[in-house]
Design a protein around this motif. Sequence first.
Motif, PDB file in Angstrom:
ATOM      1  N   TYR A   1      -8.442  -3.360 -11.498  1.00  0.00           N
ATOM      2  CA  TYR A   1      -9.317  -2.445 -10.795  1.00  0.00           C
ATOM      3  C   TYR A   1      -8.443  -1.386 -10.133  1.00  0.00           C
ATOM      4  O   TYR A   1      -7.242  -1.582  -9.972  1.00  0.00           O
ATOM      5  CB  TYR A   1     -10.123  -3.186  -9.724  1.00  0.00           C
ATOM      6  CG  TYR A   1     -10.935  -4.345 -10.247  1.00  0.00           C
ATOM      7  CD1 TYR A   1     -10.352  -5.601 -10.443  1.00  0.00           C
ATOM      8  CD2 TYR A   1     -12.291  -4.195 -10.542  1.00  0.00           C
ATOM      9  CE1 TYR A   1     -11.088  -6.676 -10.923  1.00  0.00           C
ATOM     10  CE2 TYR A   1     -13.035  -5.270 -11.018  1.00  0.00           C
ATOM     11  CZ  TYR A   1     -12.438  -6.497 -11.201  1.00  0.00           C
ATOM     12  OH  TYR A   1     -13.169  -7.551 -11.675  1.00  0.00           O
ATOM     13  N   ARG A   2      -9.040  -0.284  -9.727  1.00  0.00           N
ATOM     14  CA  ARG A   2      -8.280   0.724  -8.991  1.00  0.00           C
ATOM     15  C   ARG A   2      -9.169   1.380  -7.943  1.00  0.00           C
ATOM     16  O   ARG A   2     -10.396   1.385  -8.070  1.00  0.00           O
ATOM     17  CB  ARG A   2      -7.693   1.772  -9.936  1.00  0.00           C
ATOM     18  CG  ARG A   2      -8.714   2.646 -10.644  1.00  0.00           C
ATOM     19  CD  ARG A   2      -8.030   3.521 -11.688  1.00  0.00           C
ATOM     20  NE  ARG A   2      -8.971   4.384 -12.379  1.00  0.00           N
ATOM     21  CZ  ARG A   2      -8.653   5.142 -13.429  1.00  0.00           C
ATOM     22  NH1 ARG A   2      -7.400   5.135 -13.911  1.00  0.00           N
ATOM     23  NH2 ARG A   2      -9.570   5.908 -13.994  1.00  0.00           N
ATOM     24  N   GLN A   3      -8.512   1.911  -6.948  1.00  0.00           N
ATOM     25  CA  GLN A   3      -9.251   2.524  -5.855  1.00  0.00           C
ATOM     26  C   GLN A   3      -8.479   3.701  -5.291  1.00  0.00           C
ATOM     27  O   GLN A   3      -7.300   3.574  -4.949  1.00  0.00           O
ATOM     28  CB  GLN A   3      -9.529   1.501  -4.752  1.00  0.00           C
ATOM     29  CG  GLN A   3     -10.399   2.019  -3.626  1.00  0.00           C
ATOM     30  CD  GLN A   3     -10.764   0.930  -2.649  1.00  0.00           C
ATOM     31  OE1 GLN A   3     -10.048  -0.066  -2.500  1.00  0.00           O
ATOM     32  NE2 GLN A   3     -11.892   1.102  -1.977  1.00  0.00           N
TER      33      GLN A   3
ATOM     34  N   ARG B   1     -13.880   1.022  -5.134  1.00  0.00           N
ATOM     35  CA  ARG B   1     -13.010   0.419  -6.130  1.00  0.00           C
ATOM     36  C   ARG B   1     -13.736   0.417  -7.464  1.00  0.00           C
ATOM     37  O   ARG B   1     -14.941   0.142  -7.517  1.00  0.00           O
ATOM     38  CB  ARG B   1     -12.634  -0.990  -5.706  1.00  0.00           C
ATOM     39  CG  ARG B   1     -11.631  -1.681  -6.627  1.00  0.00           C
ATOM     40  CD  ARG B   1     -11.280  -3.054  -6.084  1.00  0.00           C
ATOM     41  NE  ARG B   1     -10.474  -2.975  -4.877  1.00  0.00           N
ATOM     42  CZ  ARG B   1     -10.834  -3.513  -3.711  1.00  0.00           C
ATOM     43  NH1 ARG B   1     -11.988  -4.139  -3.602  1.00  0.00           N
ATOM     44  NH2 ARG B   1     -10.031  -3.425  -2.669  1.00  0.00           N
TER      45      ARG B   1
ATOM     46  N   TYR C   1      -3.853   0.159  -7.638  1.00  0.00           N
ATOM     47  CA  TYR C   1      -4.328  -0.738  -8.682  1.00  0.00           C
ATOM     48  C   TYR C   1      -4.255  -2.182  -8.197  1.00  0.00           C
ATOM     49  O   TYR C   1      -3.244  -2.613  -7.622  1.00  0.00           O
ATOM     50  CB  TYR C   1      -3.506  -0.561  -9.950  1.00  0.00           C
ATOM     51  CG  TYR C   1      -3.846   0.707 -10.690  1.00  0.00           C
ATOM     52  CD1 TYR C   1      -3.496   1.958 -10.184  1.00  0.00           C
ATOM     53  CD2 TYR C   1      -4.537   0.662 -11.908  1.00  0.00           C
ATOM     54  CE1 TYR C   1      -3.838   3.118 -10.860  1.00  0.00           C
ATOM     55  CE2 TYR C   1      -4.862   1.823 -12.591  1.00  0.00           C
ATOM     56  CZ  TYR C   1      -4.517   3.043 -12.060  1.00  0.00           C
ATOM     57  OH  TYR C   1      -4.855   4.200 -12.728  1.00  0.00           O
ATOM     58  N   TYR C   2      -5.330  -2.895  -8.458  1.00  0.00           N
ATOM     59  CA  TYR C   2      -5.454  -4.293  -8.055  1.00  0.00           C
ATOM     60  C   TYR C   2      -5.812  -5.145  -9.268  1.00  0.00           C
ATOM     61  O   TYR C   2      -6.389  -4.661 -10.238  1.00  0.00           O
ATOM     62  CB  TYR C   2      -6.571  -4.466  -7.026  1.00  0.00           C
ATOM     63  CG  TYR C   2      -6.453  -3.651  -5.778  1.00  0.00           C
ATOM     64  CD1 TYR C   2      -6.942  -2.355  -5.717  1.00  0.00           C
ATOM     65  CD2 TYR C   2      -5.879  -4.197  -4.628  1.00  0.00           C
ATOM     66  CE1 TYR C   2      -6.859  -1.609  -4.552  1.00  0.00           C
ATOM     67  CE2 TYR C   2      -5.791  -3.458  -3.461  1.00  0.00           C
ATOM     68  CZ  TYR C   2      -6.283  -2.166  -3.431  1.00  0.00           C
ATOM     69  OH  TYR C   2      -6.197  -1.435  -2.276  1.00  0.00           O
TER      70      TYR C   2
ATOM     71  N   TRP D   1      -7.997  -9.546  -2.349  1.00  0.00           N
ATOM     72  CA  TRP D   1      -7.527  -8.361  -3.057  1.00  0.00           C
ATOM     73  C   TRP D   1      -6.048  -8.077  -2.913  1.00  0.00           C
ATOM     74  O   TRP D   1      -5.442  -7.464  -3.776  1.00  0.00           O
ATOM     75  CB  TRP D   1      -8.336  -7.148  -2.600  1.00  0.00           C
ATOM     76  CG  TRP D   1      -9.701  -7.148  -3.187  1.00  0.00           C
ATOM     77  CD1 TRP D   1     -10.870  -7.469  -2.561  1.00  0.00           C
ATOM     78  CD2 TRP D   1     -10.047  -6.879  -4.554  1.00  0.00           C
ATOM     79  NE1 TRP D   1     -11.914  -7.390  -3.454  1.00  0.00           N
ATOM     80  CE2 TRP D   1     -11.435  -7.022  -4.675  1.00  0.00           C
ATOM     81  CE3 TRP D   1      -9.313  -6.518  -5.690  1.00  0.00           C
ATOM     82  CZ2 TRP D   1     -12.113  -6.818  -5.876  1.00  0.00           C
ATOM     83  CZ3 TRP D   1      -9.977  -6.314  -6.892  1.00  0.00           C
ATOM     84  CH2 TRP D   1     -11.360  -6.454  -6.972  1.00  0.00           C
TER      85      TRP D   1
END
Length: 113
Positions: free
Chosen positions: A35-37, A43, A91-92, A103
Amino acid sequence: QLQASGGGLVQAGGSLRLSCAASGSISSISYMAWYRQVPGTQREWVATASNNGDTYLRESVMGRFTVSRDNAKNTLYLQMNSLKPEDTAVYYCNTYPDYDYSWGRGTLVTVSS
């Protein structure tokens, strides 16, 4: 616990490889995802790697990003090529579709134009 790493500053068109190391086994986890934020925004999902080898990518990264996992190393990867400034984000990694892990800090990717 999940630890994402590999981010950094890169020029547009460059490449980075992100890694997400799990503290325990991921072999029983059906879907692992990136995922990205961008700060101040929601997100968003980027890519998923299933346990049977299937991968899924959001449309904006298709043809540029590749997601993979190595269950023996308890690690998820994201190979990012042809990076664009709009890929700039933290990025997660986590499970998909539910977020079974906290997270963490994520890893910052900055793409300069």
